[in-house]
Enzyme design. Structure first.
Site, PDB file in Angstrom:
ATOM      1  N   ASP A 341       0.758  -0.715  -0.032  1.00 28.23           N
ATOM      2  CA  ASP A 341      -0.206  -0.305  -0.054  1.00 28.23           C
ATOM      3  C   ASP A 341       0.685   0.976   0.021  1.00 28.23           C
ATOM      4  OD1 ASP A 341      -2.946   1.126   0.202  1.00 28.23           O
ATOM      5  OD2 ASP A 341      -1.887   1.476   2.412  1.00 28.23           O
ATOM      6  N   GLU A 370       1.908   0.080  -4.852  1.00 24.50           N
ATOM      7  CA  GLU A 370       1.037   0.657  -5.333  1.00 24.50           C
ATOM      8  C   GLU A 370       1.685   2.578  -5.904  1.00 24.50           C
ATOM      9  OE1 GLU A 370      -2.991   3.418  -4.103  1.00 24.50           O
ATOM     10  OE2 GLU A 370      -1.750   2.265  -2.392  1.00 24.50           O
TER      11      GLU A 370
END
Length: 622
Positions: A341, A370
């Site tokens: 993330d 990400e």
């Protein structure tokens, strides 16, 4: 024939397409007309870490009609470089600089080409090449009959599987982020037959660790599975049974912050331990930065429920990346990879340690980050990032492709889509291109059906969004165009990532409406069958496992390209027409008597792409 002074995408001018491995000799050539009266030509290049430009003379070489090549061959160390050319002539000094479509033009500006040089030892896993990822928001996929135990009393359990997710903030127990539908790991196990029928090779799970919200991005305990989802044994069972289908499991790693309601911070005193908020003598106190203890601290994007971690703190780094740390523990439990993330918010040193930990435990594990922009030239954390040069990520989420596909279907030209694809394949190492996560929607974005079918300018607040549904005409248009989007997604370089329920026809605006439950028994059968066809085409054709991308045709709302395997034994032509009129393209060699996989058959060396439709044909000479 029209010649350009330089074209970074042509082997006529650049000996290696795109990024190159360190120490690889790279030949660069420029082409200038004899009437230019050239005296000398120089390569002007700078390392991204320096402001100074180095110049290297090019040597006159062969002639091409009335044009002459000037060339140079150089090796490069790992890094990011920027370059253009300069030449002196009877008429003065000029530059050859980058223009539209990466073509070189003679000008006085200073636009430069990018050259990414990655570590020659850079390796990425082969098992996902040519595969398909299936993303699951665990609470909303499927609910098994297993009883839920140890559930905190402050969670709202939604009994109606078809209910709309709660979108309101309130003081009651039912509020945004606190309504749970009960999807669990055993439910995923029970649906493995279904997932396999889509041709899936990896399941990517949004966070599954203990956390006190339904999205679980506010981690409370990295070493425990959330009680509503199951436990560690359930995850091990999922990994083992998925493996029997040829499917691997990827987990979501949220390390830039934790929840304030966690074992580590414990602001709400849920846990019988000394969290960083409770005492400056806590074993976790160095994991966070307090401006004024205890109520003023650094938090993710200013959200106080998400205290930021000090990722380079030795204690935190060891906890995440150590021999018995979070990453390696769950790989030993059976997972095959991690998605990080907000990877662009993690410092380089921490990312280096993450890669070392994962690859030490399993060299074949997949590490995805990400990053929403071009990951090779992204600037964050005060500098240029090196995500894809061999010591950090295997690949990234491919937002540039997602946006380009959607923009094309909403009216942008096909040439802009081609350029978006070539920009990424030119800048990224091929190892990373092969493993790009090609999504067209995730838990963070509006559902693709809604984005394709609704008025793009109509996007009110959550209360307004909760009342919106596509009307019959909008829905029919969105379904038709989702087939076009999915075709592009499944056939461009990289690995398509199907967000659960897109194949079933789920619609909805952003969080929480993009996180509805899967409509078991009420799927859009037409869409579902189409996705199964795409999955079968990917599985049966090796050209998608790292094959070449060859543009064939790009005109307004029509696009066609070839995917060809590295050994040239398998080649498919994919054509998409978003217009309301039929389109025709002349077929390249090898496709006149092609096998039709979807759409129309070639006739008289031409292919008709019906309005708002696609064609996929397989070469007859491979």
């Amino acid at each position: 024939m029209q010649y350009y002074p330089f074209d970074s995408r042509s082997s006529l001018y650049k000996s290696h397409y795109g990024a190159i491995a360190s120490d690889t000799p790279l030949r660069l050539r420029v082409l200038l007309h004899k009437e230019a009266r050239v005296h000398n030509v120089w390569l002007c290049i700078k390392n991204d870490t320096s402001d100074s430009i180095c110049e290297y003379p090019l040597t006159p070489d062969t002639w091409l009609e009335d044009y002459r090549f000037y060339q140079i061959t150089l090796p490069f160390n790992e890094g990011l470089y920027w370059y253009n050319f300069r030449y002196a002539s009877d008429y003065g000094e000029f530059k050859i600089t980058k223009s539209e479509h990466s073509l070189g033009i003679v000008s006085q500006d200073n636009a430069m080409w990018q050259l990414t040089v990655y570590d020659k030892e850079y390796k990425t896993p082969d098992w996902l090449k040519g595969g398909i990822i299936y993303q699951i928001f665990p609470d909303r996929f499927y609910k098994s009959e297993n009883p839920k135990t140890r559930v905190p009393a402050d969670r709202f359990i939604q009994e109606d599987w078809e209910a709309l997710p709660e979108h309101r903030q309130s003081d009651n127990i039912k509020y945004l982020g606190n309504d749970y539908f009960g999807g669990d790991i055993q439910g995923i196990i029970e649906k493995l037959d279904y997932i396999a029928s889509l041709g899936v090779s990896a399941i990517y799970l949004n966070p599954i660790f203990e956390a006190h919200s339904n999205h679980r991005y506010n981690t409370a305990d990295y070493m425990k599975i959330d009680c509503l989802l199951g436990d560690e044994e359930d995850l091990k069972e999922l990994c083992k049974k998925a493996e029997s289908y040829g499917i691997s499991v990827i987990l979501d790693g949220v390390f830039s912050h934790t929840g304030d309601d966690s074992v580590y911070f414990n602001k709400r005193n849920r846990y019988n331990c000394l969290g960083a908020y409770n005492s400056q003598n806590s074993e976790f106190s160095t994991w966070y930065t307090f401006k004024s203890f205890p109520d003023s601290y650094n938090s993710w994007w200013g959200i106080t429920t998400l205290p930021e971690t000090n990722e380079n703190d030795s204690s935190f780094t060891e906890f995440i990346t150590g021999k018995n740390g979070v990453l390696r523990h769950w790989i030993r439990a059976g997972i095959k990879g991690w998605r990080l993330d907000v990877a662009d918010e993690l410092p380089d040193k921490f990312l280096d340690n993450i890669r070392k930990a994962i690859k030490t435990e399993n060299p074949d594990a997949y590490l995805l980050g990400e990053v929403w922009e071009d990951a090779t030239n992204k600037v964050s954390h005060g500098g240029r990032r090196r995500f894809l040069r061999g010591k950090q990520l295997d690949s990234v989420m491919n937002y540039p492709f997602a946006e380009a596909i959607i923009e094309f279907l909403n009216g942008e030209s096909s040439r802009k889509l081609i350029d978006a694809v070539l920009d990424i394949t030119e800048n990224y190492p091929p190892q990373s291109v092969n493993l790009l996560m090609n999504h067209i929607g995730t838990h963070d974005t509006i559902r693709i059906l809604t984005r394709l079918g609704a008025n793009p300018n109509s996007n009110g607040d959550r209360q307004w969004q909760s009342t919106q549904r596509l009307d019959e005409k909008q829905y029919a248009h969105a379904v038709k165009f989702l087939k076009l989007a999915a075709t592009l997604q499944y056939t461009l370089p990289g690995v398509p990532s199907l967000y659960y329920g897109d194949e079933a026809g789920i619609e909805g605006y952003g969080d929480p409406f993009c996180r509805k439950t899967y409509p078991w028994g009420k799927e859009n059968k037409e869409l579902l069958e189409f996705y199964k066809i795409l999955g079968k085409i990917r599985r049966e054709n090796s050209c998608f496992a790292g094959g070449r991308f060859i543009p064939v045709y790009a005109n307004m709302g029509h696009i066609a390209y070839i995917r060809e395997s590295e050994d040239k034994t398998n080649a498919l032509l994919i054509a998409v027409n978003r217009w309301c009129d039929d389109a025709f393209i002349d077929l390249p060699d090898g496709f006149q008597n092609a096998t039709v996989l979807y759409g129309n058959a070639p006739e008289n060396n031409r292919l008709k792409i019906s309005s708002e439709n696609i064609c996929i044909i397989k070469s007859d000479i491979h």
